[in-house]
Design an enzyme around this catalytic site. Structure first.
Site, PDB file in Angstrom:
ATOM      1  N   ASP A 210       4.017  10.489   3.943  1.00 58.39           N
ATOM      2  CA  ASP A 210       3.405  10.139   5.223  1.00 58.39           C
ATOM      3  C   ASP A 210       2.069   9.498   4.870  1.00 58.39           C
ATOM      4  O   ASP A 210       1.139  10.199   4.448  1.00 58.39           O
ATOM      5  CB  ASP A 210       3.202  11.387   6.082  1.00 58.39           C
ATOM      6  CG  ASP A 210       2.641  11.066   7.467  1.00 58.39           C
ATOM      7  OD1 ASP A 210       1.953  10.031   7.595  1.00 58.39           O
ATOM      8  OD2 ASP A 210       2.866  11.842   8.403  1.00 58.39           O
ATOM      9  N   HIS A 211       1.965   8.181   5.026  1.00 55.21           N
ATOM     10  CA  HIS A 211       0.796   7.487   4.485  1.00 55.21           C
ATOM     11  C   HIS A 211      -0.512   7.904   5.151  1.00 55.21           C
ATOM     12  O   HIS A 211      -1.588   7.713   4.581  1.00 55.21           O
ATOM     13  CB  HIS A 211       0.982   5.961   4.561  1.00 55.21           C
ATOM     14  CG  HIS A 211       0.895   5.391   5.939  1.00 55.21           C
ATOM     15  ND1 HIS A 211       2.001   5.198   6.734  1.00 55.21           N
ATOM     16  CD2 HIS A 211      -0.161   4.966   6.662  1.00 55.21           C
ATOM     17  CE1 HIS A 211       1.628   4.678   7.889  1.00 55.21           C
ATOM     18  NE2 HIS A 211       0.316   4.523   7.871  1.00 55.21           N
TER      19      HIS A 211
ATOM     20  N   HIS B 260       2.869  11.325  11.753  1.00 51.82           N
ATOM     21  CA  HIS B 260       1.440  11.123  11.534  1.00 51.82           C
ATOM     22  C   HIS B 260       0.575  12.087  12.349  1.00 51.82           C
ATOM     23  O   HIS B 260      -0.255  12.817  11.805  1.00 51.82           O
ATOM     24  CB  HIS B 260       1.039   9.692  11.894  1.00 51.82           C
ATOM     25  CG  HIS B 260       1.749   8.641  11.106  1.00 51.82           C
ATOM     26  ND1 HIS B 260       2.219   8.845   9.828  1.00 51.82           N
ATOM     27  CD2 HIS B 260       2.059   7.351  11.407  1.00 51.82           C
ATOM     28  CE1 HIS B 260       2.790   7.740   9.385  1.00 51.82           C
ATOM     29  NE2 HIS B 260       2.705   6.826  10.330  1.00 51.82           N
TER      30      HIS B 260
END
Length: 507
Positions: free
Chosen positions: A194-195, A257
């Site tokens: 999950d960036h 996110h």
């Protein structure tokens, strides 16, 4: 080096852990993510001298490219960066290779194994491999099966697999995918990326809370009245209509996110700074979270879809006018919701989450609003005193801001709000790394701290199951409401907070 010595806040920067010799194998190497994020992140690591000299990148996709064609295409994607770092690029490009691979074809996996052995000999990568599945989500399970079937995940110490989001489409599919992946590799080998977790301010939530005694004692229901988590985008659907039509904002942004930020904001202190201790606490808090009204979920959620807007000079189309979008689409591009965390620390504190496309400003932030003083001793300029707020800016200007009351100039005793701000760029003299830089480095190091574990993923999907079921079974109860492009979403989103006597923060 002089800059680091002259700025005391930069002491200790770049004392990074050493990445072992290895080859990172990117499936879906012809796709957008590879040339826009992955190769630039790896090149940045190379320029920072955080990659070993015994390093290689093997791009894999169905297209029949050669090594040289792959290097040229990646070079074209990095043209601006290469102009300033030509020598570094020439050295980095020597470690780029390409192999045409279809993960559904067993003979291709045999050929891939042979190519990896050849690269091991050429680049001395010692059989250490990180497989990155930058492919369509429906191929995550079959991709893991293919790698396991070819024996490429057999060595748990030297092979890892990175899986992009979304991990499943709902609770049931996430459970099923976890079973497939865990049958192919140990959990310690699996890195669900999950960036957002690679962003400095997201990580700084932990440091801010657990390294400063002034915050943790008041980080609870006794002092905090509400929490807002926002991820706003100015862009529309762009070239992602095919994907977005099947996902929408809830699956694309909220389930991963925003929920990860929620977990870091609300989790209990881990017993030690250890990957599993941190992930244990994140899983616990997500398991105690629920929609504010699970029995009538339409009362705690608003869905929206951007309509035409902009200006006469630069008109913007509505979502349904975007190329590739169904003219009668009911896909949401905006979501706002109220979530509860049913534990000792947070009982009764509302958590508000919102995300949307074509909003007025690009930003991601966490806003913690503190309770008012029990007695108002001083007159406030403009009416009632402004509640204290702690604002954690995740993007674009990473940092933090604290709002509090001080005496206004003059002879009277009137208060007024002021800001105390901190910026990463200004304080440390350099911009923080892009999320994929940190996460790729951690994956190659085998550090799972910033990656989601199987139980976290399932807990996040379970949290939104009532909404997903409602949208599928009774969409008329939670319809998409239009909002003009470059506005802050449908009016009903304001009503979601107004019922609690609150408003969204307007940056």
């Amino acid at each position: 080096m002089t800059a680091i010595l002259t700025n005391p806040l930069r002491v200790g920067l770049r004392q990074e852990r050493v990445i072992s010799p290895q080859c990172i194998v990117i499936f879906g190497a012809s796709g957008d993510l590879t040339h826009r994020k992955l190769i630039p992140a790896l090149f940045e690591l190379f320029r920072q001298r955080r990659l070993p000299s015994e390093f290689a990148v093997l791009g894999c996709a169905r297209r029949p490219w050669s090594d040289e064609e792959f290097r040229e295409k990646m070079g074209a994607a990095l043209a601006d960066e290469i102009a300033s770092h030509r020598t570094a690029w020439e050295q980095f490009a020597q470690g780029l290779f390409y192999e045409p691979v279809d993960l559904q074809q067993p003979e291709h996996l045999v050929r891939l194994g042979q190519r990896l052995e050849s690269i091991d000999r050429l680049r001395a990568t010692r059989g250490n491999r990180t497989f990155y599945l930058s492919v369509s989500p429906e191929f995550y399970g079959s991709g893991c099966r293919a790698l396991a079937g070819a024996g490429l995940l057999a060595d748990a110490e030297r092979s890892r697999v990175v899986i992009e989001k979304p991990f499943g489409r709902d609770y049931a599919s996430a459970q099923a995918l976890n079973k497939v992946v865990q049958a192919c590799a140990k959990e310690s080998q699996v890195f669900r990326i999950d960036h957002y977790l690679g962003k400095e301010t997201v990580q700084n939530i932990l440091v801010l809370r657990f390294a400063n005694t002034i915050f943790e004692p008041i980080w609870n229901r006794n002092y905090i009245s509400s929490v807002q988590i926002t991820a706003a985008e100015t862009v529309g659907v762009e070239e992602r209509a095919g994907y977005y039509e099947s996902s929408g904002a809830l699956r694309d942004m909220v389930q991963n996110h925003l929920t990860q930020i929620l977990a870091l904001t609300a989790m209990e202190a881990p017993g030690r700074f250890d990957p599993e201790a941190i992930r244990n606490e994140k899983a616990k808090v997500l398991q105690s979270a629920s929609l504010a009204n699970e029995e009538e979920p339409w009362k705690c959620c608003v869905r929206g879809q951007y309509a035409a807007g902009g200006s006469m000079a630069r008109p913007l189309p509505g979502y349904r006018q975007e190329p590739g979008v169904n003219a009668n689409s009911t896909t949401e591009t905006y979501v706002a919701m109220k979530v509860a965390i049913n534990n000792w620390r947070w009982q009764g504190v509302p958590f508000y989450l919102r995300t949307g496309k074509r909003l007025p400003k690009r930003l991601s932030e966490v806003v913690l609003t503190f309770r008012e003083a029990p007695v108002h001793l001083f007159d406030a300029a403009g009416g009632a005193p402004t509640p204290n707020q702690l604002i954690l800016r995740i993007q674009p200007d990473e940092g933090a801001e604290f709002k509090f009351e001080v005496k206004a100039p003059g002879s009277g005793m009137r208060s007024r709000p002021v800001d105390m701000a901190f910026s990463y760029d200004e304080s440390f003299g350099e911009p923080s790394d892009e999320g994929y830089v940190r996460l790729l480095a951690d994956a190659m190091l085998g550090d799972p701290t910033l990656f989601t574990r199987s139980d976290e993923v399932e807990a996040a999907w379970r949290l939104y199951t009532p909404l997903l079921a409602l949208i599928e079974e009774s969409p008329w109860q939670l319809p998409v409401q239009p909002y003009e492009a470059r506005t802050w979403g449908p009016a009903a989103a304001d009503g979601l907070l107004a019922r609690d006597g609150l408003i969204w923060r307007r940056p």
